[in-house]
Write an enzyme that holds these catalytic residues in place. Structure first.
Site, short mmCIF file in Angstrom:
data_model
loop_
_atom_site.label_atom_id
_atom_site.label_comp_id
_atom_site.label_asym_id
_atom_site.label_seq_id
_atom_site.Cartn_x
_atom_site.Cartn_y
_atom_site.Cartn_z
N GLU A 160 0.85 -1.20 0.00
CA GLU A 160 0.00 0.00 0.00
C GLU A 160 0.88 1.24 0.00
O GLU A 160 2.00 1.22 0.51
CB GLU A 160 -0.84 0.05 1.31
CG GLU A 160 -2.07 -0.79 1.28
CD GLU A 160 -2.85 -0.74 2.59
OE1 GLU A 160 -2.39 -0.13 3.58
OE2 GLU A 160 -3.94 -1.32 2.61
N ARG A 163 -15.37 -8.31 15.21
CA ARG A 163 -15.56 -8.64 16.63
C ARG A 163 -15.79 -7.36 17.40
O ARG A 163 -15.73 -6.26 16.84
CB ARG A 163 -14.30 -9.30 17.17
CG ARG A 163 -13.08 -8.41 16.94
CD ARG A 163 -11.85 -8.86 17.67
NE ARG A 163 -10.63 -8.34 17.09
CZ ARG A 163 -10.13 -7.14 17.29
NH1 ARG A 163 -10.76 -6.28 18.09
NH2 ARG A 163 -9.03 -6.74 16.72
P1 ADP Z 1 -3.20 -4.67 12.20
O1 ADP Z 1 -4.16 -5.66 11.60
O2 ADP Z 1 -1.87 -5.27 12.52
O3 ADP Z 1 -3.79 -3.86 13.31
P2 ADP Z 1 -3.74 -2.49 10.30
O4 ADP Z 1 -3.81 -2.74 8.85
O5 ADP Z 1 -5.03 -2.29 11.02
O6 ADP Z 1 -2.87 -3.66 11.00
O7 ADP Z 1 -2.84 -1.24 10.60
C1 ADP Z 1 -2.50 -0.87 11.90
C2 ADP Z 1 -1.86 0.50 11.93
O8 ADP Z 1 -0.71 0.56 11.05
C3 ADP Z 1 -2.76 1.63 11.44
O9 ADP Z 1 -3.61 2.11 12.45
C4 ADP Z 1 -1.72 2.66 11.04
O10 ADP Z 1 -1.18 3.29 12.17
C5 ADP Z 1 -0.62 1.82 10.41
N1 ADP Z 1 -0.83 1.67 8.95
C6 ADP Z 1 -1.46 0.65 8.32
N2 ADP Z 1 -1.53 0.86 6.97
C7 ADP Z 1 -0.91 2.04 6.73
C8 ADP Z 1 -0.65 2.83 5.54
N3 ADP Z 1 -1.03 2.43 4.32
N4 ADP Z 1 -0.02 4.02 5.72
C9 ADP Z 1 0.37 4.45 6.93
N5 ADP Z 1 0.16 3.75 8.09
C10 ADP Z 1 -0.46 2.57 8.00
#
Ligand code: ADP
Length: 450
Positions: A200, A291
């Site tokens: 991404e 959840r």
């Molecule tokens: P997890 O499933 O491990 O919680 P997420 O996809 O929800 O992973 O992402 C967790 C955190 O990582 C987000 O809240 C953000 O802080 C950071 N993050 C995820 N994707 C991006 C992105 N494309 N750009 C910047 N930060 C990101």
């Protein structure tokens, strides 16, 4: 309605579910490992069953033991809490095969959303805006480099099976791609048994905004606004609030409707959270959690609803007890996560609680399984409590949080309480002016935390 439900979890979330069940006149069964015989959830439930030794693998994650506990006690439904088996589609299938009810979404929806690539594809099709990135999985380093050039650095490489902040690596430039790609794959493989990754665009100053959704499984779904969970350490939330300080009523209505419509479309049942990064007025979907979230109480605070009660109702085939029009925001809610961890490195700090005093008063909720003399076992998560405050507006909620933190006593182990005292002295926190990187910078500057 069910007569008895089993709670397949421990700690504060087990208490949370037992409380909702009790108010509904439903009996509760706690399960516990040998390390948790004296735990509060065991004391508070109507019945309890020991399901194995301390290791989670052999207790809270042991599906045969949990099913057997249902059979022994006659529990008809299982609430999984968060973590453990809450997003395990195979478990849901087994529960249903035993003519028991899983209090949560269907195995199919858990499977779709548990795989981040499938989740993104599904959400894109449902009209939910996503972070720009690769079209599905990225099999080779050469592909990763090509995609890096196409979407432009920085990029983030994510394990499709990832969660809890694991399996994500940022590449600031092409030179960093090989290492980031290999590490994300290796983490995916070792933590989740799946080395597929995707890429991404890495957003540099976003907020983490998540929308609480709720479906009845019959094609109706609502949203309960957003939570801002931007204050994070290592992608883990530490401070959450609702409504988000940067979100307008129009934006909330618009993105809320997109999410609720998407859930209605797939006949989603139960509670869910659609997570977005929010930058320059745009929402970008990152993942969906199928959840109840740790931070659900801030939503309960501002809407005055009991989300666990609704989960139990829809699982029993009943309708939601509110419509979208019934849901009106009242005031502001903030939650801080109290972990048994030692600053500045947040190293886990299990041990004996020599004194515990919970704060009280108007607009204060303490969800915790602590008590005087309790021994925090070293085997599980370090979350020992959640302090949630509600005020008429954000300044009142902040003042209440400061007051309540001052009353809270947790002696015997190190906790993250001092962190919140310090954060409440920060102008950016007081004005709500922060993004997902704010806390990491602050920790580096103020605690020398790396
Ligand atoms: P997890 O499933 O491990 O919680 P997420 O996809 O929800 O992973 O992402 C967790 C955190 O990582 C987000 O809240 C953000 O802080 C950071 N993050 C995820 N994707 C991006 C992105 N494309 N750009 C910047 N930060 C990101």
């Amino acid at each position: 309605m069910f007569k008895k439900i089993l709670v397949a979890n421990r700690g504060e979330i087990a208490l949370r579910v037992i409380r909702a069940a009790r108010e509904m006149g439903i009996g509760s069964v706690a399960v516990h490992s040998t390390a948790d015989s004296d735990a509060m959830h065991v004391r508070m439930a109507d019945e309890s069953v020991c399901i194995g030794p301390p290791s989670s693998q052999q207790s809270y994650l042991s599906i045969p033991s949990i099913i057997a506990a249902c059979e022994i006690t006659g529990a008809e439904a299982i609430h999984p809490g968060y973590g453990f088996l809450s997003e395990n589609a195979g478990f849901v299938q087994i529960v249903e095969d035993h003519d028991l009810t899983f209090i949560g979404p269907t195995a199919e929806h858990i499977r779709i959303m548990g795989d981040k690539i499938t989740a993104k594809d599904t959400m894109k099709e449902l009209g939910v805006p996503c972070v720009p990135g690769s079209d599905g999985g990225v099999p080779t380093l050469a592909d990763a480099k090509r995609i890096g050039e196409e979407i432009g650095y920085p990029v983030i490489i994510k394990a499709t099976a990832g969660g809890g902040g694991k399996g994500m690596k940022v590449a600031q430039s092409a030179a960093e791609m090989e290492r980031a790609f290999m590490t994300a794959r290796a983490e995916g493989k070792s933590n989740f048994g799946n080395d597929e990754v995707y890429i991404e665009k890495y957003l540099t100053t976003p907020r983490h905004i998540e929308i609480q959704v709720f479906g009845d499984g019959k094609g109706r779904a609502v949203h309960l606004g957003e939570r801002d969970c931007s204050l994070q350490r290592r992608h883990q939330k530490v401070f959450e609030e609702a409504p988000g300080p940067s979100i307008t009523a129009e934006e909330r209505a618009r993105i809320g409707k997109v999410c609720a419509d998407a859930m209605a479309n797939i006949n989603y049942i139960g509670a869910g959270t659609v997570e977005f990064l929010y930058e320059n007025g745009e929402f970008y979907f990152i993942e969906m959690n199928t959840r109840l979230q740790v931070e659900h109480p801030v939503t309960e605070a501002i809407f005055g609803v009991d989300l666990v009660r609704e989960q139990i109702r829809v699982a029993a085939g009943m309708d939601l007890s509110f419509t979208q029009e019934d849901l009106k925001i009242n005031g502001h809610g903030i939650e801080v996560r109290i972990n048994a961890e030692k600053l500045p490195n947040f190293s886990p700090c299990p041990g004996k609680i020599t004194q515990y005093h919970a704060p009280g008063g108007l607009g204060v909720r303490m969800d915790s399984a602590l008590y005087d003399g309790y021994k925090i076992p070293p085997y599980y998560d370090s979350l020992i409590g959640k302090l949630i405050v509600h005020g008429r507006d954000r300044p009142e909620a902040l003042a209440r949080l400061r007051r309540a933190l001052g009353e809270l006593i947790v002696d015997g182990v190190d906790t993250t309480i001092p962190l919140f005292h310090a954060l409440l002295a920060e102008q950016d926190v007081l004005t709500g002016d922060y993004n997902i990187h704010w806390l990491e910078h602050w920790l580096e500057t103020n605690l020398g935390n790396a």
